[in-house]
Design a protein around this motif. Structure first.
Motif, PDB file in Angstrom:
ATOM      1  N   ARG A 183       0.819  -1.214   0.000  1.00 22.20           N
ATOM      2  CA  ARG A 183       0.000   0.000   0.000  1.00 22.20           C
ATOM      3  C   ARG A 183       0.853   1.265   0.000  1.00 22.20           C
ATOM      4  N   ASN A 187       1.409  -1.021  -4.732  1.00 22.04           N
ATOM      5  CA  ASN A 187       0.123  -1.682  -4.469  1.00 22.04           C
ATOM      6  C   ASN A 187      -0.019  -3.067  -5.103  1.00 22.04           C
ATOM      7  N   PHE A 216      -7.323  -6.596   2.676  1.00 24.52           N
ATOM      8  CA  PHE A 216      -6.574  -5.775   1.723  1.00 24.52           C
ATOM      9  C   PHE A 216      -7.094  -5.938   0.293  1.00 24.52           C
ATOM     10  N   VAL A 219      -5.414  -4.053  -2.700  1.00 26.90           N
ATOM     11  CA  VAL A 219      -4.070  -4.379  -3.167  1.00 26.90           C
ATOM     12  C   VAL A 219      -4.156  -5.483  -4.216  1.00 26.90           C
TER      13      VAL A 219
END
Length: 369
Positions: A183, A187, A216, A219
């Motif tokens: 991040r 990414n 996440f 991502v």
């Protein structure tokens, strides 16, 4: 100002004490010019600890590491201790520290500096601008799994045993480190394993996917077999951002990625533990080049990786981002200015030793300050 940053220095063996001296030079400069005070202690590890206390990592070193805010590690090992039994080898010193402090996430950047593009064995257009972060799980897997050892049957035939073991908790916590790092970068996470032939690999792929979906989803995640990842690193390395790997595969892939940069002497690493309730986390920082016993004591080792490991320490353990960036910039400027140790020497450049390289970094820091 009062010292409030507890730093344990473990120079170790081989070139460790030589390159660590150059970090001490930078620390002295910081205390004089950046008003940053460190409470520094020094301990024994590896062969130096074996010689003094008979074990590769004494209890006193572990206790000092627990009390410190960060540990700066040099290197361990050498031919002097090669004949020792496995349980007394110098390399077990670093393994004990990782296990005792819960240092489960090893971060190894592989960055090609512009002045060193031609030092890589790959074509310049393949590696120019390369910036990869490898996140290696470092307290589990085949290096720690049980059973392990060498057995002998009734007929005198020997069998060597190592066991790959991972729990879902071990996989999930290192996956979170990789996703969080991504991040802050480009990414993307490439998770590597051998799910096609290993049960631990199947679990690795499943747990990483579960953490990604639940925590996440923003991502980008791709899965790749570790052997394919090795091939891709040599053919199209810039496709990677963060590579996530087990202890064994991370060990292999990070050294391969390091070779793309032209020299192990330029690459630092950090190994992090979990964030504790008080906000602190145990962390150890070390260059990836090892003890290099063939050049130890000659004053020709490249101190850059040790210096850059200290920069990582400032960033990750002490939150000193400006100082970390300043040190990284100073190292790059020295290399760009034409000073080179033997490992990164190129035609037309000035070959220098360890101390001159360290002095040059301090001079660049002075200019930047």
């Amino acid at each position: 100002m009062p010292a409030n940053k507890k730093l344990l220095i473990l120079p170790g063996d081989g070139i460790g004490p030589e390159v660590m001296r150059e970090v001490r030079r930078i620390i002295e400069w910081m205390e004089q010019r950046r008003h940053a005070r460190f409470e520094i202690s020094e301990g024994l590890v590896g062969g130096a600890a074996l010689d003094a206390e008979g074990v590769p990592c004494p209890d006193s070193t572990v206790a000092a590491a627990r009390a410190a805010d960060a540990v700066l590690f040099g290197s361990v090992g050498g031919p002097k201790w090669d004949s020792l039994p496995f349980e007394r080898r110098p390399e077990l010193g670093i393994l004990r520290l990782r296990k005792e402090l819960g240092l489960f996430a090893n971060l190894r950047p592989a960055v090609v500096l512009d002045p060193l593009v031609d030092a890589s064995s790959l074509k310049p257009e393949v590696v120019r601008g390369l910036d990869i972060m490898i996140v290696r799980e470092s307290t589990g897997g085949i290096y720690f799994g049980e059973p392990r050892g060498i057995t002998t049957d009734a007929a005198g035939r020997r069998t060597g045993i190592d066991t790959e073991v991972y729990t879902e908790e071990e996989i999930a916590r290192v996956a979170r480190i990789a996703f969080d790092l991504a991040r802050k970068r480009r990414n993307k996470v490439t998770s590597t394993e051998k799910a096609n032939v290993m049960q631990s690999g199947r679990l690795w792929r499943a747990v990483v996917s579960e953490v990604h979906k639940a925590e996440f989803p923003d991502v980008q995640l791709e899965h790749m077999y570790a052997d394919n990842a090795a091939m891709q690193l040599c053919s199209r390395p810039k496709q990677f951002d963060v590579i996530l790997a087990s202890n064994l595969f991370g060990d292999l892939l990070s050294d391969l990625a390091a070779a793309l940069t032209g020299s192990l002497g330029m690459l630092p690493s950090a190994t992090l533990g979990a964030v504790q309730p008080d906000g602190r986390r145990h962390a150890l920082y070390e260059p990836i080049h090892g003890s290099a016993p063939d050049i130890a004591g000659k004053g020709i080792a490249n101190p850059s990786a040790q210096i850059l490991s200290f920069a990582m320490l400032l960033r990750w353990s002490f939150g000193m981002e400006e100082d970390a960036r300043m040190i990284e910039t100073a190292v790059e400027k020295v290399v760009a200015g034409g000073l080179r140790t033997a490992d990164i020497m190129q035609p037309g450049m000035a070959r220098v030793g360890t101390a001159v390289m360290g002095e040059a970094v301090v001079r660049e820091l002075e200019k930047l300050a």
